[in-house]
Design a protein around this motif. Structure first.
Motif, short mmCIF file in Angstrom:
data_model
loop_
_atom_site.label_atom_id
_atom_site.label_comp_id
_atom_site.label_asym_id
_atom_site.label_seq_id
_atom_site.Cartn_x
_atom_site.Cartn_y
_atom_site.Cartn_z
N UNK A 118 0.78 -1.03 0.19
CA UNK A 118 -0.19 0.07 -0.19
C UNK A 118 0.91 1.19 -0.20
N UNK A 119 0.23 2.30 -0.29
CA UNK A 119 1.13 3.75 -0.46
C UNK A 119 1.51 3.72 1.22
N UNK A 120 2.94 4.14 1.39
CA UNK A 120 3.47 4.27 2.81
C UNK A 120 2.74 5.43 3.27
N UNK A 121 2.29 5.24 4.65
CA UNK A 121 1.85 6.51 5.48
C UNK A 121 2.45 6.31 6.73
N UNK A 122 2.93 7.41 7.43
CA UNK A 122 3.46 7.56 8.62
C UNK A 122 2.59 6.89 9.65
N UNK A 127 6.67 0.99 5.99
CA UNK A 127 7.49 1.78 5.36
C UNK A 127 7.31 3.18 6.18
N UNK A 128 6.11 3.19 6.61
CA UNK A 128 6.23 4.57 7.33
C UNK A 128 6.41 4.48 9.00
N UNK A 129 6.86 3.26 9.32
CA UNK A 129 7.30 3.17 10.73
C UNK A 129 6.13 3.05 11.66
N UNK A 130 6.49 2.92 12.87
CA UNK A 130 5.46 2.69 13.88
C UNK A 130 5.10 1.51 14.41
N UNK A 156 22.57 1.32 19.06
CA UNK A 156 22.97 1.16 17.59
C UNK A 156 21.75 0.56 16.91
N UNK A 157 20.64 -0.28 17.56
CA UNK A 157 19.93 -0.84 16.68
C UNK A 157 18.63 -0.52 17.42
N UNK A 158 17.69 0.27 16.57
CA UNK A 158 16.24 0.39 16.91
C UNK A 158 15.03 0.04 16.27
N UNK A 159 13.91 -0.15 16.90
CA UNK A 159 12.75 -0.79 16.05
C UNK A 159 12.03 0.53 15.34
N UNK A 160 12.22 0.07 14.05
CA UNK A 160 11.75 1.21 12.98
C UNK A 160 10.08 0.93 13.03
N UNK A 161 9.70 -0.03 12.57
CA UNK A 161 8.16 -0.68 12.33
C UNK A 161 8.14 -1.83 13.09
N UNK A 162 6.70 -2.17 13.41
CA UNK A 162 6.30 -3.39 14.08
C UNK A 162 4.88 -3.64 13.59
N UNK A 163 4.43 -4.82 13.11
CA UNK A 163 3.08 -5.06 12.92
C UNK A 163 2.88 -6.64 12.85
N UNK A 164 1.66 -6.52 13.71
CA UNK A 164 1.04 -7.89 13.74
C UNK A 164 -0.25 -8.14 12.76
N UNK A 165 -0.68 -9.43 12.69
CA UNK A 165 -1.93 -9.64 11.87
C UNK A 165 -2.81 -10.75 12.42
N UNK A 173 10.61 -4.31 11.28
CA UNK A 173 11.79 -3.52 10.21
C UNK A 173 12.63 -2.92 11.40
N UNK A 174 13.89 -3.30 11.25
CA UNK A 174 14.93 -2.59 12.46
C UNK A 174 15.72 -1.77 11.80
#
Length: 316
Positions: A118-122, A127-130, A156-165, A173-174
Motif C-alpha cells: 500500500x502507499x506508505x503512510x507515517x 515503510x512509514x514506521x510505527x 545502535x539498533x532501533x525498532x523502526x516498524x512493528x506490525x502483527x496480523x 523492521x529494524x
C-alpha cells in the motif's frame, strides 16, 4: 536501497513440525553477487551493501517468483523449508512452497502471507514506521519481546516498524543508527531474527502467546518515510525527495523537489530547504554544469504541516 529481508515461518501439527525459515540463510553467493553488481550499476548507493558477507548455508533453492532483499526488483527471496518428524531425527531442507503452488490433492500448502502493499503512510507499521498491532491479543507481548531483544544491541539498533496480523504474522523492521542509510547488515538481521524467534518459541511453549507465529525481519528500505522534523537531522547530509504544498487548502496541488535540509526553525515549526545539485534541479540545456549562483542561494521555507512526504533521494 530496497529492503533486506529474512523471514521464518513455523506451523505445528500433532505429529510433525514444518518450518519455513530464512533466518539462518544469507543470499546465494552467485545469484546475489550478480544482482548486487547490477544494482550497483543502476544506483551507486547500492555499493554500501557490497561489503556484506554473503554465503549459502545448507541446501537452499532459489525461488524466482517471490522478491525482496536489497533491491526488490533484482534480488529474489530466499526461503528454507525444514521438515522435522517426531519419528525421525533427521532433517531435510528443501524449497519453501510458493503461494501459487498447489499440492496434488488440490490443497494449498503452508503459505507465506505477503505483507500488503500500500502507499506508505507515517505510522503504518511498514515503510512509514510505527507500531500496528491490529488488536491481536498477543501483540503487546510479542512487541515487548522484540524491544527486549533489541535492547541487547545498545543504542545502535532501533525498532523502526512493528506490525502483527490476525493470521499470526509478525513483521519487524529494524533501523541501524550508525549506518548512513539506516540499513542493518544481513548479519545484524539474522542475529536479531534468530534471538527473537527463540524467545517467541519459548513463550509459545509456555502458552503466553500462540506457538505457530510467523516472523519476517527486514530493514526499513529506501521507501522509508522520514518524520518531520525528527528524522531530518539524522539525514541532513543527504538529498531528500520532498512532496509538499504551498497552501493549506484541501485541494492545493502538490509539488515535488529534491532538497538538502538547510536549517530548522523550531519556534515557528518551519524547515528551510535548499536545492540539491542533482540532475532534476539542473537546466537540461546546461550539459551537466552545476547549479547557478541564483539556484544555490534559493531557499524554501516550509512549515512542518505542509510537508506531505519526505524520503531519501538515492539516484546520485
Amino acid at each position: 536501497m530496497g529492503r533486506i529481508l529474512l523471514g521464518s515461518l513455523l506451523r505445528r501439527s500433532s505429529c510433525s513440525c514444518r518450518t519455513i525459515s530464512a533466518a539462518s540463510l544469507f543470499s546465494s553467493a552467485a545469484a546475489s553477487s550478480q544482482a548486487l553488481l547490477s544494482a550497483t550499476r543502476l544506483s551507486p548507493s547500492a555499493s554500501d551493501f557490497c561489503n556484506s558477507s554473503l554465503s549459502l548455508m545448507g541446501h537452499a533453492h532459489l525461488s524466482s517468483r517471490a522478491s525482496s532483499c536489497l533491491f526488490p526488483s533484482y534480488l529474489p527471496r530466499l526461503l528454507l523449508s525444514t521438515k522435522t518428524s517426531s519419528s525421525d531425527d533427521t532433517e531435510d531442507v528443501d524449497e519453501a512452497p510458493l503461494p501459487d503452488e498447489v499440492e496434488e490433492d488440490g490443497e494449498l500448502p503452508d503459505e507465506w502471507e505477503e505483507e500488503e502493499e500500500a502507499e506508505p503512510k507515517l505510522g503504518d507499521g511498514a515503510d512509514g514506521g510505527g507500531i500496528v498491532l491490529q488488536n491481536v491479543p498477543w501483540g503487546e507481548h510479542a512487541l515487548s519481546i522484540a524491544r527486549e531483544v533489541l535492547s541487547h544491541y545498545g543504542d545502535d539498533m532501533k525498532l523502526y516498524a512493528f506490525k502483527t496480523t490476525p493470521r499470526g504474522y509478525i513483521y519487524v523492521r529494524i533501523d541501524k543508527m550508525s549506518n548512513k542509510y539506516g540499513c542493518p547488515s544481513m548479519e545484524d538481521i539474522e542475529s536479531f531474527s534468530q534471538e527473537y524467534k527463540k524467545r517467541l518459541d519459548e513463550d509459545g511453549a509456555l502458552g503466553k502467546i500462540p506457538d505457530n507465529l510467523a516472523l519476517e525481519v527486514s530493514s526499513p528500505g529506501a521507501e522509508r518515510l522520514l518524520k518531520v522534523p525528527d528524522d531530518l537531522y539524522r539525514f541532513s547530509d543527504m538529498p531528500m525527495n520532498v512532496c509538499y504544498v504551498e497552501d493549506e487548502e484541501p485541494h492545493c496541488q502538490e509539488k515535488h523537489g529534491v532538497f538538502f535540509l538547510d536549517s530548522v526553525e523550531t519556534d515557528t515549526e518551519t524547515c528551510i530547504w535548499r536545492l540539491a545539485d542533482v540532475k532534476e534541479n539542473r537546466d537540461p540545456q546546461s550539459k551537466g554544469r552545476p547549479l547557478s549562483r541564483k539556484q544555490k542561494d534559493w531557499r524554501l521555507k516550509l512549515p512542518y504541516a505542509m510537508s506531505r512526504t519526505v524520503t531519501l533521494y538515492l539516484d546520485f
